[in-house]
Motif scaffolding. Structure first.
Motif, PDB file in Angstrom:
ATOM      1  N   UNK A 198     -11.950   0.329   5.260  1.00 32.29           N
ATOM      2  CA  UNK A 198     -10.603  -0.238   5.284  1.00 32.29           C
ATOM      3  C   UNK A 198      -9.541   0.861   5.219  1.00 32.29           C
ATOM      4  N   UNK A 199      -9.740   1.882   4.417  1.00 28.41           N
ATOM      5  CA  UNK A 199      -8.651   2.822   4.160  1.00 28.41           C
ATOM      6  C   UNK A 199      -8.298   3.649   5.394  1.00 28.41           C
ATOM      7  N   UNK A 200      -9.296   4.017   6.196  1.00 28.28           N
ATOM      8  CA  UNK A 200      -8.981   4.842   7.367  1.00 28.28           C
ATOM      9  C   UNK A 200      -8.089   4.081   8.354  1.00 28.28           C
ATOM     10  N   UNK A 201      -8.470   2.859   8.814  1.00 28.80           N
ATOM     11  CA  UNK A 201      -7.545   2.135   9.713  1.00 28.80           C
ATOM     12  C   UNK A 201      -6.224   1.766   9.041  1.00 28.80           C
ATOM     13  N   UNK A 202      -6.243   1.546   7.691  1.00 28.71           N
ATOM     14  CA  UNK A 202      -4.993   1.221   6.999  1.00 28.71           C
ATOM     15  C   UNK A 202      -4.050   2.408   7.021  1.00 28.71           C
ATOM     16  N   UNK A 203      -4.563   3.621   6.768  1.00 30.56           N
ATOM     17  CA  UNK A 203      -3.715   4.806   6.820  1.00 30.56           C
ATOM     18  C   UNK A 203      -3.176   5.051   8.231  1.00 30.56           C
ATOM     19  N   UNK A 204      -3.998   4.840   9.236  1.00 29.10           N
ATOM     20  CA  UNK A 204      -3.533   5.008  10.619  1.00 29.10           C
ATOM     21  C   UNK A 204      -2.448   3.985  10.956  1.00 29.10           C
ATOM     22  N   UNK A 247      -6.772  16.496   7.088  1.00 27.54           N
ATOM     23  CA  UNK A 247      -7.177  15.805   5.851  1.00 27.54           C
ATOM     24  C   UNK A 247      -6.019  15.274   5.019  1.00 27.54           C
ATOM     25  N   UNK A 248      -4.826  15.811   5.175  1.00 25.18           N
ATOM     26  CA  UNK A 248      -3.722  15.486   4.275  1.00 25.18           C
ATOM     27  C   UNK A 248      -2.655  14.611   4.931  1.00 25.18           C
ATOM     28  N   UNK A 249      -2.078  13.740   4.136  1.00 25.64           N
ATOM     29  CA  UNK A 249      -0.946  12.904   4.531  1.00 25.64           C
ATOM     30  C   UNK A 249       0.085  12.933   3.423  1.00 25.64           C
ATOM     31  N   UNK A 250       1.289  12.425   3.762  1.00 20.41           N
ATOM     32  CA  UNK A 250       2.293  12.208   2.738  1.00 20.41           C
ATOM     33  C   UNK A 250       3.130  10.989   3.140  1.00 20.41           C
ATOM     34  N   UNK A 251       3.753  10.391   2.157  1.00 21.79           N
ATOM     35  CA  UNK A 251       4.664   9.279   2.439  1.00 21.79           C
ATOM     36  C   UNK A 251       5.957   9.839   3.018  1.00 21.79           C
ATOM     37  N   UNK A 274       0.838  -1.207   0.000  1.00 23.00           N
ATOM     38  CA  UNK A 274       0.000   0.000   0.000  1.00 23.00           C
ATOM     39  C   UNK A 274       0.868   1.250   0.000  1.00 23.00           C
ATOM     40  N   UNK A 275       1.936   1.239   0.801  1.00 24.14           N
ATOM     41  CA  UNK A 275       2.830   2.394   0.858  1.00 24.14           C
ATOM     42  C   UNK A 275       3.444   2.681  -0.508  1.00 24.14           C
ATOM     43  N   UNK A 276       3.761   1.621  -1.246  1.00 22.80           N
ATOM     44  CA  UNK A 276       4.345   1.804  -2.575  1.00 22.80           C
ATOM     45  C   UNK A 276       3.337   2.434  -3.535  1.00 22.80           C
ATOM     46  N   UNK A 277       2.070   2.002  -3.417  1.00 23.79           N
ATOM     47  CA  UNK A 277       1.026   2.579  -4.270  1.00 23.79           C
ATOM     48  C   UNK A 277       0.838   4.056  -3.939  1.00 23.79           C
ATOM     49  N   UNK A 278       0.793   4.382  -2.653  1.00 23.07           N
ATOM     50  CA  UNK A 278       0.548   5.756  -2.228  1.00 23.07           C
ATOM     51  C   UNK A 278       1.726   6.659  -2.571  1.00 23.07           C
ATOM     52  N   UNK A 279       2.921   6.107  -2.624  1.00 22.38           N
ATOM     53  CA  UNK A 279       4.099   6.916  -2.957  1.00 22.38           C
ATOM     54  C   UNK A 279       4.038   7.439  -4.388  1.00 22.38           C
ATOM     55  N   UNK A 280       3.221   6.786  -5.228  1.00 26.35           N
ATOM     56  CA  UNK A 280       3.114   7.218  -6.621  1.00 26.35           C
ATOM     57  C   UNK A 280       2.094   8.335  -6.791  1.00 26.35           C
ATOM     58  N   UNK A 281       1.331   8.615  -5.728  1.00 27.46           N
ATOM     59  CA  UNK A 281       0.370   9.708  -5.784  1.00 27.46           C
ATOM     60  C   UNK A 281       1.083  11.052  -5.668  1.00 27.46           C
ATOM     61  N   UNK A 282       0.415  12.111  -6.116  1.00 28.28           N
ATOM     62  CA  UNK A 282       0.939  13.443  -5.881  1.00 28.28           C
ATOM     63  C   UNK A 282       0.846  13.732  -4.383  1.00 28.28           C
ATOM     64  N   UNK A 314       1.418   4.758  12.064  1.00 28.94           N
ATOM     65  CA  UNK A 314       2.078   4.197  13.255  1.00 28.94           C
ATOM     66  C   UNK A 314       3.381   3.499  12.916  1.00 28.94           C
ATOM     67  N   UNK A 315       3.445   2.932  11.736  1.00 26.20           N
ATOM     68  CA  UNK A 315       4.630   2.146  11.377  1.00 26.20           C
ATOM     69  C   UNK A 315       5.610   2.907  10.492  1.00 26.20           C
ATOM     70  N   UNK A 316       5.395   4.232  10.381  1.00 27.53           N
ATOM     71  CA  UNK A 316       6.406   5.071   9.747  1.00 27.53           C
ATOM     72  C   UNK A 316       6.367   5.141   8.237  1.00 27.53           C
ATOM     73  N   UNK A 317       5.336   4.571   7.615  1.00 27.05           N
ATOM     74  CA  UNK A 317       5.249   4.662   6.155  1.00 27.05           C
ATOM     75  C   UNK A 317       4.725   6.016   5.718  1.00 27.05           C
ATOM     76  N   UNK A 318       3.767   6.549   6.482  1.00 25.87           N
ATOM     77  CA  UNK A 318       3.162   7.832   6.146  1.00 25.87           C
ATOM     78  C   UNK A 318       3.137   8.716   7.377  1.00 25.87           C
TER      79      UNK A 318
END
Length: 585
Positions: A557-563, A577-581, A531-539, A567-571
């Motif tokens: 699924x996406x809300x607990x997955x992002x959290x 509202x905003x996150x980044x890798x 998932x982190x690899x997919x999100x890294x390709x986003x703007x 927690x594990x340092x990917x994002x």
């Protein structure tokens, strides 16, 4: 300051000598001055060149007042032993020497008084011979007369030499002030006096009353009638105290540095004097200014267990004496070996205990106890032999190694008994090992590379849940679903249909078959990195909605997955509202 106690037979001129030496009156009571006999303790002092202030505790010499004598001499490191030239060695000379010997006093001066009334040679020779056989050993002697002043300058010189031989006190030591006198001063309240043998006192200090733990405040201090803000050992001190129980203070009480002492009513001791088996069962223990009845239980030829009628603040290495008041004799001096001795319940336990007490150092003490707090060991009077293994806890190396082995066995036993949940809870391990704190389990774990710790549970190196065939098939069905759509976690109904409850899902995760993102949300192992690899390709940055579309999943699924990824340092979350890798610049 130096503090010296007198000793010697009644009417041998102890008080008269101090009066001539200091110019002060040691007898405080009119009755004492009327009868010409010291009844209670007296306190006088003088200043000597090259020695500074020397304070004297004048003790009574009558056989019926030995208890008072002990209250004054007990805490004092040196003695001025007095023998009259015209009377020589007498019964109370002998008893006072026995007391000093039992206490282990090693510093003193012999004064042969009334040398103007009789030739002092015979009295001096006998006294020196008797003193030499005691803990005092060879001491200097001076022939004096309080009436004519003969020998007073020589006595002052001898006292200067004595002061130079006394050991330096430890001003950093914990305070234990034995009270030898207590009285009330109008407008000030309770004042107690005593000999401060170690440590230091300051106005404003808190002191703990040994008998009940009450905290008292030091309102004022005096040394030799002079007000002080602080006083360091060795010193005669008068302490103005206030607080609960201050008005009840009396001789035999002890004031302590708070929370640094243990009080005990049972001690194991080594005896100096009569064999343990020959001692009367009931005696009196004199320690500091305290006198308490004790029951004696022999352990070996020179060791015994004492049960005290009242608890006292004692430490390993303390010296005290046993007295038989009915027969006016001192059968033994004692050295404290253990202030927290084990119970003796089995036949032959006394002999075993006697053998244990042959080893008396920090390592032996730690070996006997296995595990103990450093502060408690210090409060017992034992120097810690090693550094703590966790927090303030010390452990005997062999006991610690055995605990580590037992921890491994406990973890493996739990895994065997709970194949679906092989992780042994940390608290369960603590209880199984009978350890007082979880931090000790964590310290053992740090020294056990074959064990691992995850989310409060302990696992062995090969601890993998064994999934029954039916459960394994259900898990494979979920894995097949996720292989087709890796971020479409099965719904609760699907999990229930397959019989996969929270416990089974935890076992599947421990077995490496599934990855739990949140309660009831499972994906395939490695889905987080995918998932982190997919999100890294986003703007960057991106919203949760953008992440949901990129991962082809649902908001459930996406809300607990992002959290989880946070927690594990990917994002990392930037705002509401905003996150980044994290690896995106």
């Amino acid at each position: 300051m130096h503090v010296v106690a007198t000793a010697g037979h009644v009417d041998h001129g102890k008080s008269a000598l101090l009066r001539a030496l200091t110019g002060m009156e040691p007898d405080r009571w009119a009755e004492e001055r009327r009868r010409g006999m010291t009844i209670d303790l007296g306190f006088v002092w003088t200043r000597l060149p090259a020695a500074g202030d020397v304070a004297f505790v004048d003790v009574p010499g009558h056989e019926r007042l030995v208890g008072n004598m002990l209250a004054g001499a007990g805490p004092v490191p040196a003695v001025l032993f007095v023998v009259a030239a015209d009377q020589g060695w007498q019964p109370q000379s002998e008893e006072h020497l026995a007391i000093l010997d039992a206490l282990g006093v090693r510093h003193g001066v012999l004064a042969v008084t009334r040398s103007d009334l009789a030739a002092p040679d015979a009295a001096r020779a006998e006294a020196l011979a008797r003193l030499a056989e005691s803990s005092l050993g060879k001491v200097p002697s001076v022939d004096v007369s309080a009436v004519t002043g003969q020998g007073l300058d020589a006595l002052r010189d001898a006292l200067v030499l004595l002061a130079g031989e006394l050991p330096m006190p430890d001003h950093e030591a914990d305070v234990r002030l034995w009270v030898d006198r207590a009285f009330t001063v109008r407008g000030h309240g309770t004042v107690v006096t005593g000999t401060l043998g170690a440590g230091a006192l300051h106005v404003g200090d808190r002191l703990q009353l040994a008998r009940d733990g009450a905290l008292l405040r030091v309102r004022g201090l005096e040394c030799l009638k002079e007000s002080r803000q602080e006083a360091g050992a060795v010193a005669r001190v008068a302490v103005n105290v206030s607080g609960p129980g201050a008005a009840t203070l009396g001789r035999g009480d002890a004031l302590l540095t708070p929370d640094r002492w243990l009080t005990t009513d049972t001690v194991d001791v080594r005896l100096r004097g009569e064999p343990a088996g020959d001692l009367p069962r009931e005696l009196t223990l004199h320690m500091g200014s305290a006198a308490v009845p004790v029951t004696v239980r022999p352990l070996g030829a020179d060791t015994a267990r004492l049960r005290l009628g009242a608890a006292l603040p004692l430490r390993v290495g303390d010296g005290a004496l046993l007295r038989d008041p009915g027969r006016h004799r001192i059968p033994a001096g004692v050295t404290v070996l253990d202030v927290r001795p084990p119970r003796l319940t089995r036949r032959g336990a006394a002999a075993v205990r006697d053998e244990e007490l042959r080893e008396a150092d920090g390592a032996a003490e730690l070996r006997r106890r296995g595990l103990i707090r450093r502060a408690e060991l210090l409060a017992m009077g034992v120097t810690p032999p090693a550094e703590p293994v966790a927090g303030d806890w010390l452990a005997d190396p062999d006991h610690w190694a055995a605990l580590r082995d037992r921890l491994g066995a406990v973890v493996e036993e739990h895994a065997t008994r709970h194949p679906l949940d092989p992780g042994c809870p940390l608290e369960s391990a603590r209880r199984a090992l009978e350890l007082p704190e979880r931090s000790l389990v964590e310290a053992l774990l740090a020294r056990s590379p074959e064990l691992r710790h995850s989310e409060g549970r302990l696992y062995g190196s090969h601890a993998q849940p064994t999934l029954p065939p039916r459960i394994e098939a259900a898990v494979e069905a979920v894995r097949a679903d996720l292989t087709r759509q890796p971020f479409r976690a099965p719904e609760a109904e699907r999990l229930a249909e397959l019989g996969l409850d929270a416990k089974v899902l935890a076992a599947a995760e421990a077995a490496g078959a599934l990855l739990r993102i949140d309660r009831g949300i499972v994906l395939l192992p490695g889905a987080d990195a995918q998932a982190a690899a997919v999100l890294a390709r986003l703007e960057q940055p991106f919203t949760a909605s953008q992440a949901r579309r990129a991962l082809d999943t649902t908001r459930r699924v996406v809300i607990p997955l992002l959290e989880y990824l946070d927690r594990h340092g990917h994002t990392e979350r930037l705002d509401g509202t905003l996150r980044r890798c994290r690896d995106t610049r």
